[in-house]
Design an enzyme around this catalytic site. Sequence first.
Site, PDB file in Angstrom:
ATOM      1  N   GLY A 259     -12.752  -3.918   1.602  1.00 39.45           N
ATOM      2  CA  GLY A 259     -14.144  -3.536   1.812  1.00 39.45           C
ATOM      3  C   GLY A 259     -14.657  -2.562   0.766  1.00 39.45           C
ATOM      4  O   GLY A 259     -15.806  -2.644   0.326  1.00 39.45           O
TER       5      GLY A 259
ATOM      6  N   ARG B  92       0.816  -1.215   0.000  1.00 38.89           N
ATOM      7  CA  ARG B  92       0.000   0.000   0.000  1.00 38.89           C
ATOM      8  C   ARG B  92       0.851   1.267   0.000  1.00 38.89           C
ATOM      9  O   ARG B  92       0.458   2.273  -0.579  1.00 38.89           O
ATOM     10  CB  ARG B  92      -0.949  -0.008   1.201  1.00 38.89           C
ATOM     11  CG  ARG B  92      -2.069  -1.035   1.047  1.00 38.89           C
ATOM     12  CD  ARG B  92      -2.990  -1.054   2.247  1.00 38.89           C
ATOM     13  NE  ARG B  92      -4.151  -1.902   1.995  1.00 38.89           N
ATOM     14  CZ  ARG B  92      -5.087  -2.165   2.892  1.00 38.89           C
ATOM     15  NH1 ARG B  92      -5.000  -1.644   4.103  1.00 38.89           N
ATOM     16  NH2 ARG B  92      -6.114  -2.937   2.588  1.00 38.89           N
TER      17      ARG B  92
ATOM     18  N   GLY C 168      -7.929  -9.338   0.403  1.00 37.81           N
ATOM     19  CA  GLY C 168      -6.640  -9.609   1.027  1.00 37.81           C
ATOM     20  C   GLY C 168      -5.919 -10.853   0.579  1.00 37.81           C
ATOM     21  O   GLY C 168      -4.784 -10.804   0.098  1.00 37.81           O
TER      22      GLY C 168
ATOM     23  N   LYS D 170     -17.506 -16.846   4.368  1.00 37.21           N
ATOM     24  CA  LYS D 170     -18.924 -16.731   4.700  1.00 37.21           C
ATOM     25  C   LYS D 170     -19.763 -16.144   3.571  1.00 37.21           C
ATOM     26  O   LYS D 170     -19.386 -15.150   2.965  1.00 37.21           O
ATOM     27  CB  LYS D 170     -19.097 -15.870   5.953  1.00 37.21           C
ATOM     28  CG  LYS D 170     -18.508 -16.492   7.214  1.00 37.21           C
ATOM     29  CD  LYS D 170     -18.780 -15.610   8.430  1.00 37.21           C
ATOM     30  CE  LYS D 170     -18.258 -16.262   9.708  1.00 37.21           C
ATOM     31  NZ  LYS D 170     -18.542 -15.423  10.890  1.00 37.21           N
TER      32      LYS D 170
END
Length: 417
Positions: free
Chosen positions: A398, A36, A375, A219
């Site tokens: 996100g 990053r 990620g 999930k």
Amino acid sequence: MQCKIDSYDFKGKKAIVRVDFNVPLNENFEITDDTRIRAAMPTLKKVLAEGGSLIIMSHLGRPKKVEAKFSLKHILPRVSELLGVEVQFADDCQKAQAQAAALKPGEALLLENLRFYAEEEGKPRGLAEDATDEEKKAAKAVVKESQKGFVKTLADYADCYINDAFGTAHRAHGSAAVIAKCCPDDRMFGYRMEGEIKAIDNVLKNAQHPFTAIIGGSKVSSKLAVLESMLERVDNLIIGGGMGYTFIKAQGGKIGNSLHEDELMPNALEILAKAKEKGVNIYISTQTLIADAFSADANTKVVSSDQIPEGWEGVDAGPESLKTWKDVILGSKTVLWNGPVGVFEIPQFAKGTLEIAQDLADATAKGAYTLVGGGDSVAAVTQMGFAKKVSYVSTGGGAMLEALEGKELPGIAAVKE
């Protein structure tokens, strides 16, 4: 009014730049992955090369107060090394007026962690556990009001504002979504943000077909909106990772101790029905590597995904599944990948995810547009040296998910207004 970074005159001006330096640190506060930081360098170097000076701001972690372990001081040496100048440091992002004013062209200043202030996130802190809804509402209103002063202080350090932090674009935070209003005629996206926006547009608005989305992770609940959004756009939808077992159980399969969400089984069946109605091909693992413990030294074997015995759990996609998925990926012109297809953090269970990374590199070489985000997906293409062999690697987890859901991201909308 939004400006373009390539046409803006930075000579003699101070630019305050929101970057995403939220990098992982080990127990000795050493950076374990500087992706990053490196991603922001083209934007930061552009300002300095054109005779401007920099005020760099970021967050690190999720502190709820001032904590030394979350100080951006830990990353200062690496930022200086990559930028090629000795970056100064402001211990308090709200008390850096003198340091910012003293900056000369070619100089840079890194502000301390923005999240040491509640005003950055716009959420009250320290509320009693038994606080009433009315008390919570009043506390939030106070923080929101003080947020205006917080961002004005930051904006007053500089002549222009650059948002280059896609990773926080989905949050209505002070330094990303509110501060832009303080710079009505001098706000712009950095190169990284421009790249992220273009990459998302390439899969949401301009995708060539066949279009395949690979959605993995543990999930269904965390990816439900993305799965539903993809049904409106793709030709093929590969569902991998732990979320696949919810779909398998919903169809009557035996999944042993595999991760799943019983309450999401009706949603899984609904997605399968919608896919059939829309002519979207759904691919769920037909063969699975299973283990008798969630451990690197567990016993393992390969079985049909709907015949996992009790006491065993699915930990990776099997060879048969990977072969099917490879054929789909290599036959596509646009491929989106978000989320691992196995327990990537344990090397013995990472084979499927690494093979997907190889498949994307091969598809790219054949002319497909490939976008990787999330990620573990990013870690897979990076670790294998494939980051430059796919079309684009997103730095926002996100933010990318919400963009793929079709949502307007506050940090992007604020600059575009």
